[in-house]
Design a protein around this motif. Structure first.
Motif, PDB file in Angstrom:
ATOM      1  N   UNK A 101       0.830  -1.197   0.000  1.00  0.00           N
ATOM      2  CA  UNK A 101       0.000   0.000   0.000  1.00  0.00           C
ATOM      3  C   UNK A 101       0.868   1.253   0.000  1.00  0.00           C
ATOM      4  N   UNK A 102       0.543   2.197  -0.897  1.00  0.00           N
ATOM      5  CA  UNK A 102       1.249   3.474  -0.960  1.00  0.00           C
ATOM      6  C   UNK A 102       0.225   4.602  -1.024  1.00  0.00           C
ATOM      7  N   UNK A 103       0.691   5.822  -0.823  1.00  0.00           N
ATOM      8  CA  UNK A 103      -0.190   6.986  -0.894  1.00  0.00           C
ATOM      9  C   UNK A 103      -0.744   7.115  -2.307  1.00  0.00           C
ATOM     10  N   UNK A 104      -2.081   7.231  -2.411  1.00  0.00           N
ATOM     11  CA  UNK A 104      -2.733   7.331  -3.708  1.00  0.00           C
ATOM     12  C   UNK A 104      -4.042   8.094  -3.566  1.00  0.00           C
ATOM     13  N   UNK A 105      -4.726   8.311  -4.669  1.00  0.00           N
ATOM     14  CA  UNK A 105      -5.968   9.085  -4.661  1.00  0.00           C
ATOM     15  C   UNK A 105      -7.177   8.182  -4.891  1.00  0.00           C
ATOM     16  N   UNK A 106      -8.326   8.641  -4.437  1.00  0.00           N
ATOM     17  CA  UNK A 106      -9.580   7.905  -4.575  1.00  0.00           C
ATOM     18  C   UNK A 106     -10.258   8.297  -5.885  1.00  0.00           C
ATOM     19  N   UNK A 107     -10.744   7.334  -6.669  1.00  0.00           N
ATOM     20  CA  UNK A 107     -11.461   7.677  -7.900  1.00  0.00           C
ATOM     21  C   UNK A 107     -12.714   8.496  -7.606  1.00  0.00           C
ATOM     22  N   UNK A 108     -13.209   9.204  -8.616  1.00  0.00           N
ATOM     23  CA  UNK A 108     -14.368  10.081  -8.455  1.00  0.00           C
ATOM     24  C   UNK A 108     -15.585   9.316  -7.927  1.00  0.00           C
ATOM     25  N   UNK A 109     -15.809   8.107  -8.422  1.00  0.00           N
ATOM     26  CA  UNK A 109     -16.954   7.314  -7.968  1.00  0.00           C
ATOM     27  C   UNK A 109     -16.846   7.025  -6.469  1.00  0.00           C
ATOM     28  N   UNK A 110     -15.665   6.690  -6.024  1.00  0.00           N
ATOM     29  CA  UNK A 110     -15.458   6.425  -4.610  1.00  0.00           C
ATOM     30  C   UNK A 110     -15.718   7.650  -3.753  1.00  0.00           C
ATOM     31  N   UNK A 111     -15.285   8.822  -4.238  1.00  0.00           N
ATOM     32  CA  UNK A 111     -15.530  10.059  -3.488  1.00  0.00           C
ATOM     33  C   UNK A 111     -17.027  10.325  -3.370  1.00  0.00           C
ATOM     34  N   UNK A 112     -17.766  10.081  -4.475  1.00  0.00           N
ATOM     35  CA  UNK A 112     -19.205  10.301  -4.445  1.00  0.00           C
ATOM     36  C   UNK A 112     -19.912   9.368  -3.477  1.00  0.00           C
ATOM     37  N   UNK A 142     -23.196  15.027  15.728  1.00  0.00           N
ATOM     38  CA  UNK A 142     -23.288  13.896  14.804  1.00  0.00           C
ATOM     39  C   UNK A 142     -22.426  14.084  13.563  1.00  0.00           C
ATOM     40  N   UNK A 143     -22.350  15.305  13.031  1.00  0.00           N
ATOM     41  CA  UNK A 143     -21.636  15.486  11.769  1.00  0.00           C
ATOM     42  C   UNK A 143     -20.158  15.112  11.854  1.00  0.00           C
ATOM     43  N   UNK A 144     -19.381  15.692  12.788  1.00  0.00           N
ATOM     44  CA  UNK A 144     -17.966  15.297  12.838  1.00  0.00           C
ATOM     45  C   UNK A 144     -17.787  13.834  13.204  1.00  0.00           C
ATOM     46  N   UNK A 145     -18.756  13.258  13.924  1.00  0.00           N
ATOM     47  CA  UNK A 145     -18.669  11.839  14.263  1.00  0.00           C
ATOM     48  C   UNK A 145     -18.703  10.978  13.001  1.00  0.00           C
ATOM     49  N   UNK A 146     -19.703  11.229  12.144  1.00  0.00           N
ATOM     50  CA  UNK A 146     -19.863  10.438  10.921  1.00  0.00           C
ATOM     51  C   UNK A 146     -18.738  10.739   9.926  1.00  0.00           C
ATOM     52  N   UNK A 147     -18.433  12.020   9.732  1.00  0.00           N
ATOM     53  CA  UNK A 147     -17.398  12.394   8.765  1.00  0.00           C
ATOM     54  C   UNK A 147     -16.024  11.887   9.193  1.00  0.00           C
ATOM     55  N   UNK A 148     -15.789  11.798  10.495  1.00  0.00           N
ATOM     56  CA  UNK A 148     -14.506  11.293  10.983  1.00  0.00           C
ATOM     57  C   UNK A 148     -14.310   9.821  10.641  1.00  0.00           C
ATOM     58  N   UNK A 149     -15.394   9.063  10.608  1.00  0.00           N
ATOM     59  CA  UNK A 149     -15.290   7.660  10.224  1.00  0.00           C
ATOM     60  C   UNK A 149     -14.806   7.545   8.777  1.00  0.00           C
ATOM     61  N   UNK A 150     -15.344   8.430   7.922  1.00  0.00           N
ATOM     62  CA  UNK A 150     -14.891   8.464   6.535  1.00  0.00           C
ATOM     63  C   UNK A 150     -13.411   8.837   6.469  1.00  0.00           C
ATOM     64  N   UNK A 151     -13.026   9.855   7.244  1.00  0.00           N
ATOM     65  CA  UNK A 151     -11.632  10.282   7.253  1.00  0.00           C
ATOM     66  C   UNK A 151     -10.695   9.196   7.736  1.00  0.00           C
ATOM     67  N   UNK A 152     -11.132   8.447   8.741  1.00  0.00           N
ATOM     68  CA  UNK A 152     -10.277   7.388   9.290  1.00  0.00           C
ATOM     69  C   UNK A 152     -10.092   6.247   8.287  1.00  0.00           C
ATOM     70  N   UNK A 153     -11.159   5.925   7.563  1.00  0.00           N
ATOM     71  CA  UNK A 153     -11.034   4.895   6.521  1.00  0.00           C
ATOM     72  C   UNK A 153     -10.046   5.350   5.441  1.00  0.00           C
ATOM     73  N   UNK A 154     -10.205   6.597   4.991  1.00  0.00           N
ATOM     74  CA  UNK A 154      -9.320   7.123   3.946  1.00  0.00           C
ATOM     75  C   UNK A 154      -7.865   7.154   4.407  1.00  0.00           C
ATOM     76  N   UNK A 155      -7.650   7.531   5.655  1.00  0.00           N
ATOM     77  CA  UNK A 155      -6.289   7.566   6.199  1.00  0.00           C
ATOM     78  C   UNK A 155      -5.695   6.169   6.257  1.00  0.00           C
ATOM     79  N   UNK A 156      -6.480   5.203   6.737  1.00  0.00           N
ATOM     80  CA  UNK A 156      -5.993   3.842   6.856  1.00  0.00           C
ATOM     81  C   UNK A 156      -5.589   3.242   5.517  1.00  0.00           C
ATOM     82  N   UNK A 160      -5.246  10.178  -0.314  1.00  0.00           N
ATOM     83  CA  UNK A 160      -4.989  11.613  -0.161  1.00  0.00           C
ATOM     84  C   UNK A 160      -6.219  12.342   0.358  1.00  0.00           C
ATOM     85  N   UNK A 161      -7.388  11.878  -0.025  1.00  0.00           N
ATOM     86  CA  UNK A 161      -8.640  12.580   0.315  1.00  0.00           C
ATOM     87  C   UNK A 161      -8.935  12.600   1.807  1.00  0.00           C
TER      88      UNK A 161
END
Length: 211
Positions: A101-112, A142-156, A160-161
Motif C-alpha cells: 500500500x502506498x499513498x494514492x488518490x480515490x477515484x471520483x466514484x469512490x468520493x461520491x 453527529x456530523x464530525x462523528x460520521x465524517x470522521x469515520x470516513x476520514x479514518x477509513x481514507x487515512x488507513x 490523499x482525500x
C-alpha cells in the motif's frame, strides 16, 4: 463510568483557571500532546502514529464523555479499534494491484459514494442522539462523528482525500468544542486544520511520485 471517573479524578482536575473557569485538565493536556504527535507521524507516513492514536482516542473518550459529547466519545472507541486496522494496513496492506500500500488518490466514484454515506449517516445519528441521550447538540455532534469515520477509513488506506475530509471535520469541531468550553481541544483542532493542510500538500506530492 462512575468508578472510572473516580479513579481518574486527579487527571480531571482543572489545570488552569481563567475568571474561575477551567481552561483544561491534565487528562486533556496529555491527550492533546499525543494527538499532535500522532498527526505529525501521519503526515510523514510513519506507522507509529497509529498506536499513539489508540492511546489518544481512549483519553479523549473520557474528555468528551465528561462534556456530554456522546457521539464524539463513542467515536473515540471506534477510532481506537480502527487504529488497529489502520496500523495493520500501513504495515501489511496491499493496493488493488497487489503491491504494498502506498499513498494514492480515490477515484471520483469512490468520493461520491463516501460523500453520500456521510450525508445519510449524519441526520440518522443526529436523530438517535436527540432521542436517546441528554446531549444539547445532537446534530452538531453527529456530523464530525460520521465524517470522521470516513476520514479514518481514507487515512488507513493511505488515500490523499483523508486530508480535506479532516479539514472539514476539524473546522466544525472547533465551533463545537468552543461551545462546550474545551478550550485546549479547540486549540488542538485549530492546529489540526493547519496540519491537515500540510498533510494534503505532502500527500499529493507523494501520490504523484512514480510507483
Amino acid at each position: 463510568m462512575d468508578f472510572l471517573t473516580a479513579a481518574l479524578e486527579p487527571l480531571l482536575q482543572p489545570l488552569f483557571l481563567i475568571d474561575g473557569r477551567p481552561l483544561t485538565t491534565v487528562l486533556e493536556l496529555i491527550a492533546f500532546v499525543l494527538a499532535v504527535v500522532m498527526v505529525a507521524c501521519n503526515i510523514r507516513v510513519i506507522a507509529w502514529g497509529w498506536p499513539l492514536a489508540i492511546v489518544s482516542s481512549l483519553l479523549y473518550f473520557l474528555v468528551f464523555w465528561q462534556s456530554r459529547l456522546y457521539g464524539d466519545a463513542a467515536l473515540q472507541i471506534v477510532f481506537a479499534v480502527l487504529a488497529l486496522w489502520g496500523w495493520w494496513q500501513w504495515l501489511r496492506g496491499r493496493g488493488d494491484n497487489g503491491a504494498p500500500l502506498r499513498v494514492h488518490t480515490l477515484p471520483a466514484r469512490g468520493r461520491g459514494l463516501l460523500l453520500g454515506a456521510v450525508l445519510v449517516g449524519w441526520p440518522l445519528l443526529g436523530l438517535y442522539l436527540d432521542r436517546y441521550t441528554d446531549t444539547d447538540v445532537p446534530y452538531w455532534d453527529a456530523f464530525p462523528t460520521v465524517a470522521s469515520l470516513a476520514g479514518q477509513y481514507l487515512l488507513g488506506r493511505k488515500l490523499v482525500e483523508n486530508w480535506p475530509t479532516w479539514i472539514v471535520v476539524n473546522a466544525v469541531s472547533v465551533g463545537l468544542f468552543a461551545y462546550k468550553g474545551l478550550w485546549l481541544t479547540t486549540a488542538l483542532y485549530l492546529v489540526f486544520i493547519v496540519m491537515a493542510m500540510a498533510g494534503w500538500r505532502t500527500w499529493r506530492q507523494l501520490a504523484a511520485e512514480p510507483a
